[in-house]
Design a protein around this motif. Structure first.
Motif, short mmCIF file in Angstrom:
data_model
loop_
_atom_site.label_atom_id
_atom_site.label_comp_id
_atom_site.label_asym_id
_atom_site.label_seq_id
_atom_site.Cartn_x
_atom_site.Cartn_y
_atom_site.Cartn_z
N SER A 1 49.46 12.66 37.99
CA SER A 1 50.13 12.02 36.85
C SER A 1 51.61 12.43 36.86
O SER A 1 52.02 13.33 37.60
CB SER A 1 49.48 12.44 35.54
OG SER A 1 49.73 13.80 35.29
N MET A 2 52.40 11.77 35.99
CA MET A 2 53.82 12.10 35.95
C MET A 2 54.00 13.54 35.50
O MET A 2 54.90 14.25 35.98
CB MET A 2 54.55 11.16 35.00
CG MET A 2 54.59 9.71 35.49
SD MET A 2 55.32 9.54 37.13
CE MET A 2 57.01 10.05 36.79
N ASP A 3 53.17 13.99 34.60
CA ASP A 3 53.26 15.38 34.15
C ASP A 3 52.89 16.33 35.28
O ASP A 3 53.51 17.38 35.45
CB ASP A 3 52.36 15.58 32.94
CG ASP A 3 52.59 16.91 32.27
OD1 ASP A 3 53.75 17.23 31.95
OD2 ASP A 3 51.60 17.63 32.08
N ASP A 4 51.87 15.92 36.08
CA ASP A 4 51.48 16.74 37.23
C ASP A 4 52.63 16.82 38.24
O ASP A 4 52.93 17.89 38.78
CB ASP A 4 50.26 16.12 37.94
CG ASP A 4 49.01 16.16 37.08
OD1 ASP A 4 48.91 17.06 36.24
OD2 ASP A 4 48.14 15.28 37.26
N ILE A 5 53.28 15.70 38.45
CA ILE A 5 54.39 15.68 39.41
C ILE A 5 55.54 16.56 38.92
O ILE A 5 56.16 17.30 39.69
CB ILE A 5 54.88 14.23 39.64
CG1 ILE A 5 53.75 13.41 40.32
CG2 ILE A 5 56.14 14.19 40.49
CD1 ILE A 5 54.05 11.94 40.42
N ARG A 6 55.82 16.47 37.60
CA ARG A 6 56.89 17.30 37.04
C ARG A 6 56.59 18.78 37.24
O ARG A 6 57.43 19.55 37.71
CB ARG A 6 57.04 17.00 35.54
CG ARG A 6 58.09 17.88 34.84
CD ARG A 6 58.10 17.60 33.36
NE ARG A 6 56.84 17.88 32.73
CZ ARG A 6 56.42 19.13 32.42
NH1 ARG A 6 57.16 20.18 32.71
NH2 ARG A 6 55.25 19.31 31.84
#
Length: 1495
Positions: free
Chosen positions: A1134-1139
């Motif tokens: 997810s975008m949060d995971d990528i961040r």
């Protein structure tokens, strides 16, 4: 009184028993002793004949009852009375079914006449009238008249009321004959009225006759007793004296015969009497019995003597044979009053006797047609009257259907009328023709019969004639000699063949069609017309017969009931045995010949041999092959039976050369050896022609000579000097057969004449060389058949060649044929296809072209013709049905005008592409475009200028669907020309262009990188050349590829190829960088990312190289960085995971820290589902103004505009914005002052917005975090839960924005409680009634009904049949006993139905039906698919759960208490449905959320 008188009195008064002597001695012994002066007296049996005679002499004696066999006693008593010059009247009781009351009165009248006349009366089988004569039997007379003239009268009962007086003559005597079988059933009062004596035929034999009897009985016993030691055979086929001598009765037959012979031959001596007895007895014998006697205990000479008498002197063959002999010897016979004859026969009762007797006038009747004695009497009377001119009376009797009494009564009636006829005849002055009577007894030897035949005292001659009509083959002729001699004389082989041929042909199961039927008819007709063929069959079959054990075969037939009883005569059984024996080899030989298609060949050769002398030699060759048991072999063939031999279609062929099919198969068996030898020859390059790459002709010819010798050595019949293979005219026949066989293979019908023409055109006179012909076919057979099919499409092509000569084809038939056919097809498409039949004509043309293309692909020399490529292209263009015919014609003319070397000129290719480009761009028109391009790629030489212009055309335009495969093929071709050329493109583009000028054309055409063509080329290069490379190999080019991104002036193709390599490098990089077992990045803690690396990769020098290059500032470098993150998204980060991943790994990859994550930190949703709505951007900007600087004006203006034009998308934009920009922040952090201020402002403003009340309430609850199902209480919420809530919010907002009545789903949100009394979507059905109805429908009992019971725990079950409980079981829920016994349910069980039911009406409940979350992946209701059900189920629970908790709970608990907390209950179902949908659709949380939002 003397003891003698007393003994006589006792014998007369107490006679009629078997133990009379013993009884008298027991009860009257002392009396006899007393009258013998007290001396012992031995009681001696008084002869019955004496007792009867005494009774008849005694005028005061009682009437006499004689007990025994009634028919024998009648003859005996008649004989005795006539010796006393008495003429008794004999009355036999009728056995006819319709003789009832009238018959009763007529018999009584006859009896009364005898009583008055004083004639002796003999009665038998008249139980029906005995009761009417009791006064007569009692001699209870009424005396009338004086003493000197006394008259006696008695009464006779005539019915219930008539009782007339009857005068009784003093001379009247009555003898009642009681059948010993009926004695036990007789009335005692009847027995008491008579003087009774028991009599048998043995009682009247004198001592001489008894001696005759012993001698004759011993002879008969020996004659019928076999000495076969095979006990098993004897027990299975046990024959008795009755089977030998028809009607034989051990108690009467021989005795009556002796009495009759001695009576009629008083002067004869003992030997003469015995001879006459044997002759009469042997006349009743069966022919099979006489044959069995050959192995009897009788001496051989004695047997042979009587065998000669039976078969040569007596006449047993037929009725005609017997009577012909009788009438020819009439003057010497001893029958002045006519002949009385009883014939035993096995013939059918329906045999036409008149036709058997031919010219003899006779009256023939069947006894079974008469229903009364009167009917029979009238018919017999007519024969003996002067009115009848018939010479013979014949009465046919079926002993199995007509009673014995009727037959014997008929005989008695015939005798009565005959006696009257004889009496009248003696009184007449004119000569009366002699008349004869014959009774034919039709016997079924395989059925038991109760009929007891006539004894020899009846005055009728007896003989056995097995079949009345006789047989064309005499029995005696079948008994002498071997089978070979019999089929040469008595029973000719030709006759056997005629009788069994059709059966033999029926054993062969040909294909089911008219041709097979006609073939069988032809064989059935012709085989019998060709004596030579029959002779051939006979020779082989007699050879086979000689090898079989046929000794004593006649005896085997005679001693086997299964072989004997089904037939009307022994002759028929013998003939059947011979036919059965012979038809086996006949069927087998015919089958063997037919499988070789050799039968009709014989007929053909035989016909020609009559006019052409050389065919005589061929006929001899046929016979020579036929006699070879290795070719026409039957030894291991199964026994024949109808349809027992499966015959192939090849059996129906009309072949001309003897056994050509056999020789073809023999030669074809060498095919593999030939091919192996040819392969060996091809290994020697010196034998190969470089131009054709084939063996030199002289090599093949030399090899064929040697190969031919090897084949002929293996087939001796063809090795002879004068072999038919060496006769040119015979080889022509073989060639014709070869063509016929080839043309008939695979069930197809091919043009034999055309196939022969093609072969002759291809190999000329060599068709008459069988070995060469086979060798040629082995190699080229498929091609020749393809050429045949092509030629059949236009037969005139071959006809023209034959007319004009082979010069026309220029030595290459294949190319000429294909070219001419293509020319015709192109001419057709250029013709006039206008009008109503246009579509059909074009379809037919396409069908023919498709067939041609398919066939030409099999013809090696023609499959690469330029004309063929043109036809393929035109066919593809016609198939579009979009290109005008004028354009097609233009293309055809253009193709035909091209040079011989190639159709695809630059102008041609350009013209076709232009025409295709003008077509509407749809799926239908893409296929011909793609097909044409692929053909061009295959046919245009790689170095051709045409190919350069062709590439320019392709790459200058936007790609169309399916073009990826075309580009891949182009690039693969370039790579094959110069290996790894696309790696060279990255490192040295100029060198690559020197290697391939075509890449330069492609490079110029690509131009801008933002085109679809550039994208497609990039993806194709990546997947085709880089995808399978290892990371290390890609890393070697990473520097050059990255340099191509930021350097100026880089050619487009080099840049595209570099991007392709970099894309694949990123994928490989992350594969090595990240652990491969980590499939759930959402569950990782931030600190865990350091542990998520492949430690072997950390020190890779590539990292330093990448870090260094990615520091450059360039738009494409930035895009490359983003591509690294995009690949992580593909791995379900997810975008949060990528961040968090970037934060954790930026010490290794510093460029990961260059991304701005501010927006991502604030909002964890990876997408905004409302951003594409028209009003969304304005709404977001206005709120952000207030959020950042506190400016209310933009938002208030937005609201003003919204109130003026309230659209559904405006409602969704505003409320969705609340969730995405404000509420979703709670999943990332606590709200700050700016969010709280915005919440208060928006809550106040909502009151003045013209929104539905429900939507206002939901919007307010979202802002205040009070909306059921959407509450976010902690930033710790996981991504899946957040995505679920985003979907729920979208569902709720949408349905709150529409009118309540717009859909059932909207009603669940707006007016939930109003839906209490309606059926709720996706709720469970009435499963109980559905299950019961389904079970009842399949119940296999007589009732098809079921009864419901319930256990005390609530578990319901069913009982079938009557519904009563008769067995017990255990409840699967609680373990309690369910069911019951004696139709009573067990304790704790309750019956729910008063009576069994066949069907329950479905009782679906209104309102919500509670249920637990069902984790069955394929669960559904009401025939919905599992996916549809889960989507609907999730939406409904989202809408129900969005209501106030009290309202929602009341709704959920209408029917049950499954739900206790509405929000948790609905959320559990939503989460479960979410997981099921992920599995059903095989997608991630983000993709599933996208699917819901996009719907």
């Amino acid at each position: 009184m003397t003891p003698e008188n007393i003994q006589m009195a006792l014998a007369r008064n107490f006679g009629g028993t078997d133990n009379h002597v013993k009884l008298c001695d027991q009860y009257f012994g002392n009396v006899l002793k007393m009258f013998n002066n007290h001396k012992p007296w031995t009681y001696k049996q008084v002869p019955v004949e004496q007792l009867i005679d005494t009774n008849l002499k005694d005028p005061d004696a009682r009437h006499l009852m004689v007990i025994g066999k009634s028919d024998s006693i009648v003859n005996l008593l008649t004989y005795q009375l006539r010796k006393r010059d008495l003429d008794p009247v004999v009355i036999l009781g009728s056995q006819f079914p319709d003789d009832q009351e009238d018959y009763y009165y007529s018999v009584l009248r006859r009896i009364m006449m005898c009583v008055e006349a004083g004639r002796p009366l003999i009665l038998t089988d008249l139980e029906i009238i005995y009761g009417s004569l009791y006064d007569l039997w009692n001699q209870n007379y009424i005396v009338v008249g004086s003493k000197d003239n006394v008259k006696y009268f008695t009464r006779v009962a005539l019915g219930a009321y008539a009782n007339p007086m009857l005068y009784v003559s003093p001379n009247f005597k009555c003898i009642l004959i009681m059948n010993e079988n009926k004695l036990a059933l007789a009335d005692p009062p009847l027995l008491n009225r008579f003087e009774k004596q028991k009599m048998s035929i043995n009682d009247i034999l004198d001592n001489d006759q008894k001696l005759f009897y012993e001698n004759l009985n011993d002879w008969a016993r020996k004659f019928s007793t076999p000495i076969d030691n095979n006990q098993a055979t004897q027990s299975r086929n046990k024959f008795t004296q009755k089977d030998l001598f028809i009607g034989f009765d051990k108690n009467e037959t021989l005795q009556s015969l002796i009495i009759d012979i001695t009576k009629n031959n008083p002067e004869a001596d003992e030997e003469e009497i015995l001879e006459k007895c044997k002759e009469c007895l042997i006349a009743t014998a069966t022919s099979d019995g006489v044959v069995r006697a050959e192995l009897s205990a009788l001496e051989r000479d004695e047997f042979e003597k009587w065998k000669r008498v039976y078969f040569n002197q007596q006449h047993h063959d037929s009725l005609y044979d017997y009577f012909t002999d009788y009438f020819d010897n009439q003057e010497t016979t001893s029958d002045p009053n006519g002949h009385l004859l009883i014939i035993n026969t096995f013939s059918n009762i329906n045999t036409d006797v008149k036709s058997c007797l031919q010219k003899v006038n006779c009256q023939v009747d069947k006894l079974s047609i008469f229903k009364t004695e009167a009917q029979l009497s009238n018919r017999v009377k007519h024969f003996w009257s002067e009115e009848s001119n018939d010479q013979m009376l014949i009465l046919q009797c079926d002993v199995t259907t007509v009673s014995t009494g009727c037959i014997k009564l008929a005989k008695f009636i015939i005798e009565q009328f005959r006696n009257e006829f004889i009496t009248k005849k003696g009184q007449m002055e004119h000569i009366v023709p002699m008349k004869h009577a014959c009774i034919i007894l039709h016997i079924h030897r395989d059925q038991e019969s109760t009929f007891s035949s006539f004894n020899f005292m009846c005055g009728w001659k007896q003989i056995t004639i097995e079949t009345l009509s006789g047989s064309n083959v005499s029995t005696s002729g079948l008994l002498g000699g071997s089978l070979s001699s019999i089929v040469d004389s008595t029973y000719p082989f030709e006759k056997i063949l005629q009788q069994e041929l059709l059966w033999c042909l029926s054993c062969m199961k040909y294909p089911s069609n008219d041709k097979s039927i006609n073939h069988i008819k032809t064989l059935n007709e012709k085989i019998l017309k060709y004596p030579n063929f029959i002779k051939c069959l006979k020779v082989r079959i007699l050879e086979w017969i000689k090898q079989q054990p046929t000794n004593d075969w006649q005896y085997e037939v005679a001693s086997n009931k299964q072989n004997l009883y089904p037939y009307p005569s022994f002759s028929a059984a013998l003939q059947t045995h011979i036919r059965t024996l012979f038809k086996k080899p006949i069927a087998q030989i015919l089958c063997a010949l037919e499988r070789l298609s050799a039968t009709k060949t014989f007929f053909s050769i035989n016909e020609r041999a009559r006019s052409k002398g050389n065919y005589e030699k061929l006929l001899e060759f046929w016979e020579q092959v036929y006699m070879d048991k290795k070719i026409v072999k039957i030894e291991n063939m199964q026994n024949p039976k109808p349809d027992g031999y499966n015959m192939q279609a090849g059996s129906l062929l009309d072949l001309e050369f003897p056994f050509s099919l056999y020789f073809m198969n023999q030669i074809n068996s060498f095919k593999r050896i030939y091919e192996e030898e040819i392969d060996k020859l091809q290994e020697d390059n010196e034998r190969i022609d470089e131009e054709t790459n084939e063996l030199y002709d002289y090599v093949i010819e030399d090899h064929l000579k040697e190969f031919k010798d090897n084949i002929l050595t293996s087939i001796p019949l063809l090795k002879e000097k004068d072999s038919p293979f060496e006769w040119e005219w015979a080889s022509e026949l073989y060639f014709n057969d070869f063509v016929t066989i080839i043309a008939s293979k695979d069930g197809e019908t091919k043009n034999k004449k055309m196939l022969a023409s093609i072969l002759k055109l291809l190999i000329g006179d060599k068709v008459r060389k069988p070995i060469f012909l086979h060798a040629y076919w082995w190699k080229n057979g498929n091609e020749v058949l393809a050429q045949l099919q092509l030629a059949q499409m236009s037969p005139m092509i071959i006809k023209n060649i034959e007319i004009q000569g082979n010069v026309t084809v220029g030595g290459n038939l294949e190319k000429y044929l294909v070219k001419e056919l293509i020319k015709l097809m192109l001419q057709r498409i250029c013709g006039n296809f206008e009008g109503a039949g246009n579509s059909h004509s074009i379809d037919k043309w396409q069908h023919d072209v498709t067939k041609i293309l398919s066939l030409v692909s099999k013809v090696t020399r023609a499959k690469n013709l330029p004309d063929l490529q043109l036809l393929r292209i035109v066919n593809d263009l016609v198939a579009t049905k979009s290109i005008p015919l004028d354009s097609i014609r233009e293309i055809v003319q253009l193709g035909l005008s091209s040079d011989e070397q190639g159709v695809l000129s630059e102008k041609f290719v350009s013209t076709v592409l232009d025409k295709l480009d003008k077509l509407e761009q749809n799926e239908k028109n893409i296929i011909p475009r793609r097909s044409f391009i692929m053909r061009c790629l295959a046919l245009i030489p790689i170095d051709s200028e045409v190919r350069l212009s062709f590439y320019e055309k392709l790459f200058s335009k936007e790609p169309f669907p399916l073009m990826g495969a075309i580009i891949e093929r182009i690039f693969l071709k370039e790579d094959r020309e110069y290996e790894d050329i696309f790696f060279l493109v990255i490192t040295d583009f100029e060198e690559a262009l020197m290697q391939s000028p075509r890449l330069n054309i492609i490079n110029k055409c690509l131009g801008d990188l933002d085109t679809k063509m550039a994208t497609l080329c990039c993806d194709t290069i990546e997947q085709t050349f880089f995808m399978n490379e290892e990371l290390e190999n890609l890393g070697a080019y990473i520097g050059s590829a990255l340099e191509a991104l930021y350097r100026k002036g880089i050619p487009s193709l080099q840049k595209i190829t570099s991007i392709a390599l970099l894309k694949e490098f990123v994928r490989r990089f992350w594969d090595s960088f990240i652990k491969k077992d980590n499939n759930d990045p959402d569950q990782m803690e931030e600190d865990d990312f350091d542990n998520d690396l492949d430690n072997d990769f950390v020190n890779n020098e590539l990292i330093g190289q990448i870090n260094n290059i990615l520091t450059f500032v360039h738009p494409l470098i930035d895009s490359f960085k983003i591509y690294f993150l995009r690949d992580l998204c593909r791995r379900d980060f997810s975008m949060d995971d990528i961040r968090r991943f970037c934060d954790a790994q930026k010490h290794l990859l510093p460029w990961l820290g260059s991304f701005n994550w501010e927006d991502i930190k604030e909002n964890r949703l990876s997408f905004n589902p409302y951003c594409y709505l028209p009003e969304y951007n304005e709404a977001e900007n206005s709120i952000m103004y207030f959020h950042s600087v506190g400016n209310k004006a933009p938002f208030q203006k937005f609201i003003q505009n919204m109130n003026q034009n309230m659209t559904l998308t405006a409602k969704l934009s505003l409320t969705g914005l609340f969730f995405v920009r404000l509420h979703a922040l709670r999943a990332s952090r606590e709200w700050q002052h700016s969010e709280e201020r915005s919440e208060k402002f928006l809550t106040q403003e909502l009151a003045g917005i013209n929104l539905p009340d429900l939507l206002k309430l939901i919007a307010t609850n979202i802002l205040s975090n009070k909306q059921p199902l959407l509450k976010i209480d902690s930033p710790e919420i996981n991504n899946t839960e957040l995505l679920i809530k985003s979907v729920i919010a979208h569902i709720i907002i949408f349905h709150a924005s529409v009118e309540p009545n717009s859909s059932q789903l909207a009603m669940y949100l707006h007016k939930l409680l109003d839906c209490q009394n309606s059926f709720i979507l996706s709720s469970m059905s009435d499963v109980e009634s559905m299950v019961l109805n389904a079970v009842a429908a399949t119940e296999k009992t007589n009732t098809n009904k079921l009864t419901r019971y319930v256990c005390k725990c609530g578990y319901k079950y069913l009982i079938a049949n009557c519904g009563g409980a008769v067995i017990t079981s255990k409840c699967p829920e609680c373990g309690n006993t369910i069911g019951g016994a004696g139709h009573k349910p067990a304790e704790g069980n309750t019956i729910l139905d008063n009576k069994p039911v066949a069907q329950l009406s479905v009782n679906d409940q209104t309102g919500y039906i509670g249920e637990l979350a069902n984790q069955n992946l394929y669960h559904s209701v009401r025939y919905m698919t599992p996916t549809s059900y889960r989507i609907l189920h999730l939406i409904i629970h989202a809408l129900i759960g969005a209501s106030a908790p009290q309202t929602a709970l009341a709704f959920l608990q209408k029917n049950d208490q499954t739900a206790t907390d509405s929000e948790n209950y609905c959320m559990d179902h939503i989460r479960n449905d979410w997981e099921m949908l992920k599995n059903l659709l095989n997608c991630s949380d983000a993709n599933l959320a996208l699917m819901f939002h996009s719907s």
